[in-house]
Scaffold this active site. Structure first.
Site, PDB file in Angstrom:
ATOM      1  N   ARG A  90       6.055 -24.226  -9.677  1.00  0.00           N
ATOM      2  CA  ARG A  90       6.639 -22.914  -9.397  1.00  0.00           C
ATOM      3  C   ARG A  90       7.199 -22.965  -7.981  1.00  0.00           C
ATOM      4  NH1 ARG A  90       4.871 -18.778 -13.018  1.00  0.00           N
ATOM      5  NH2 ARG A  90       3.174 -19.489 -14.350  1.00  0.00           N
ATOM      6  N   LYS A 143       2.961 -15.245   3.977  1.00  0.00           N
ATOM      7  CA  LYS A 143       2.152 -15.348   2.755  1.00  0.00           C
ATOM      8  C   LYS A 143       0.815 -15.989   3.086  1.00  0.00           C
ATOM      9  CE  LYS A 143       5.838 -16.190  -0.625  1.00  0.00           C
ATOM     10  NZ  LYS A 143       6.363 -17.168  -1.589  1.00  0.00           N
ATOM     11  N   HIS A 168      10.425 -20.809  -3.399  1.00  0.00           N
ATOM     12  CA  HIS A 168      10.926 -19.453  -3.211  1.00  0.00           C
ATOM     13  C   HIS A 168      10.837 -19.009  -1.760  1.00  0.00           C
ATOM     14  CE1 HIS A 168       9.147 -19.100  -7.490  1.00  0.00           C
ATOM     15  NE2 HIS A 168      10.392 -19.527  -7.550  1.00  0.00           N
ATOM     16  N   ASP A 176      13.831 -21.294 -11.668  1.00  0.00           N
ATOM     17  CA  ASP A 176      13.525 -22.384 -10.741  1.00  0.00           C
ATOM     18  C   ASP A 176      14.339 -23.634 -11.053  1.00  0.00           C
ATOM     19  OD1 ASP A 176      11.760 -20.687  -9.501  1.00  0.00           O
ATOM     20  OD2 ASP A 176       9.949 -21.652 -10.285  1.00  0.00           O
ATOM     21  N   ASN A 208      -0.204 -10.500  -5.201  1.00  0.00           N
ATOM     22  CA  ASN A 208       0.204 -10.968  -6.527  1.00  0.00           C
ATOM     23  C   ASN A 208      -0.763 -12.017  -7.033  1.00  0.00           C
ATOM     24  OD1 ASN A 208       2.624  -9.433  -6.554  1.00  0.00           O
ATOM     25  ND2 ASN A 208       3.588 -10.956  -5.261  1.00  0.00           N
ATOM     26  N   HIS A 229       8.353 -21.676  -0.361  1.00  0.00           N
ATOM     27  CA  HIS A 229       7.013 -21.970  -0.844  1.00  0.00           C
ATOM     28  C   HIS A 229       7.040 -22.271  -2.341  1.00  0.00           C
ATOM     29  CE1 HIS A 229       3.240 -20.568  -2.799  1.00  0.00           C
ATOM     30  NE2 HIS A 229       2.767 -21.447  -1.956  1.00  0.00           N
ATOM     31  N   TYR A 247      -1.829 -14.293  -4.007  1.00  0.00           N
ATOM     32  CA  TYR A 247      -0.929 -14.298  -2.849  1.00  0.00           C
ATOM     33  C   TYR A 247      -1.016 -12.942  -2.170  1.00  0.00           C
ATOM     34  CZ  TYR A 247       1.690 -17.763  -5.657  1.00  0.00           C
ATOM     35  OH  TYR A 247       2.081 -18.818  -6.429  1.00  0.00           O
ATOM     36  N   GLN A 274       1.777  -6.386  -0.352  1.00  0.00           N
ATOM     37  CA  GLN A 274       1.769  -6.725  -1.772  1.00  0.00           C
ATOM     38  C   GLN A 274       0.749  -7.831  -1.998  1.00  0.00           C
ATOM     39  OE1 GLN A 274       5.807  -6.786  -3.320  1.00  0.00           O
ATOM     40  NE2 GLN A 274       5.335  -8.677  -4.375  1.00  0.00           N
ATOM     41  N   ARG A 320     -27.362 -17.242  -6.900  1.00  0.00           N
ATOM     42  CA  ARG A 320     -26.477 -16.485  -7.788  1.00  0.00           C
ATOM     43  C   ARG A 320     -25.044 -16.994  -7.759  1.00  0.00           C
ATOM     44  NH1 ARG A 320     -27.149 -10.974  -4.956  1.00  0.00           N
ATOM     45  NH2 ARG A 320     -27.044 -12.481  -3.253  1.00  0.00           N
TER      46      ARG A 320
END
Length: 187
Positions: free
Chosen positions: A63, A76, A66, A172, A52, A123, A136, A50, A27
């Protein structure tokens, strides 16, 4: 307790690559993305504050880079669930022997790896394929007043992006280059 992740160390202390163990049948498969007990054994502290998701439509998109400044620093756990990325973490810990060094790892839906990034790191990532999706998990909630960023193309950081850098957000693209007086983040 047996950790269900295969753990790879990196040249920077605390940065770990986790290979998820998949249970597969006709499967498809299932794999554990997060387990607080197992991850606590290798550096995760506190709850998941959190989670995300990000999506990048085009290969070359960058990206980052940060970070959250103390006292709002975060751990993270970064996972790519569709497509493929080059994920980069830069050591910003002021007194670290690897200050401003970075580690870059390929994360993809196929390789089932995640990147565990401790507090004190910037990151970012580059999409190596179209239609990338990332998940994340963060150990602390986002605080706008603690947000910081570095230019992903800063020559002092030495990140060798495999594709031309494209589709930077205005935020950025506006991150400054480091000057010679940059002190990093206090513990």
């Amino acid at each position: 307790m047996t950790v269900r992740f295969e753990i790879e160390t990196t040249p920077i202390e605390g940065l770990l690559v986790l290979k998820r163990r998949r249970i597969t049948d006709e499967r498809g498969h299932i794999s554990r993305l997060f387990c607080s007990d197992e991850l606590a054994e290798i550096g995760w502290r506190g709850p998941v504050a959190q989670v995300n998701e990000s999506a990048s439509r085009f290969a070359g998109t960058v990206r980052g880079m940060h970070f959250q400044s103390p006292p709002f620093s975060e751990i993270k756990l970064v996972t790519c669930v569709a497509g493929c990325i080059l994920d980069v973490a830069i050591d910003l810990r002021r007194n670290s022997p690897t200050f401003l060094n970075h580690v870059a790892v390929e994360l993809s839906a196929d390789n089932a790896c995640s990147f565990l990034i401790p507090e004190g790191f910037a990151h970012g990532f580059q999409a190596l394929t179209d239609d990338v999706r990332m998940i994340y998990a963060h150990s602390a909630p986002y605080h706008a007043e603690a947000e910081g960023g570095l230019s992903p193309t800063d020559p002092r950081l030495g990140v060798a992006w495999p594709l031309p850098v494209r589709h930077l957000s205005p935020r950025d693209a506006g991150h400054p280059l480091l000057d010679a007086d940059y002190q990093g983040l206090a513990a």
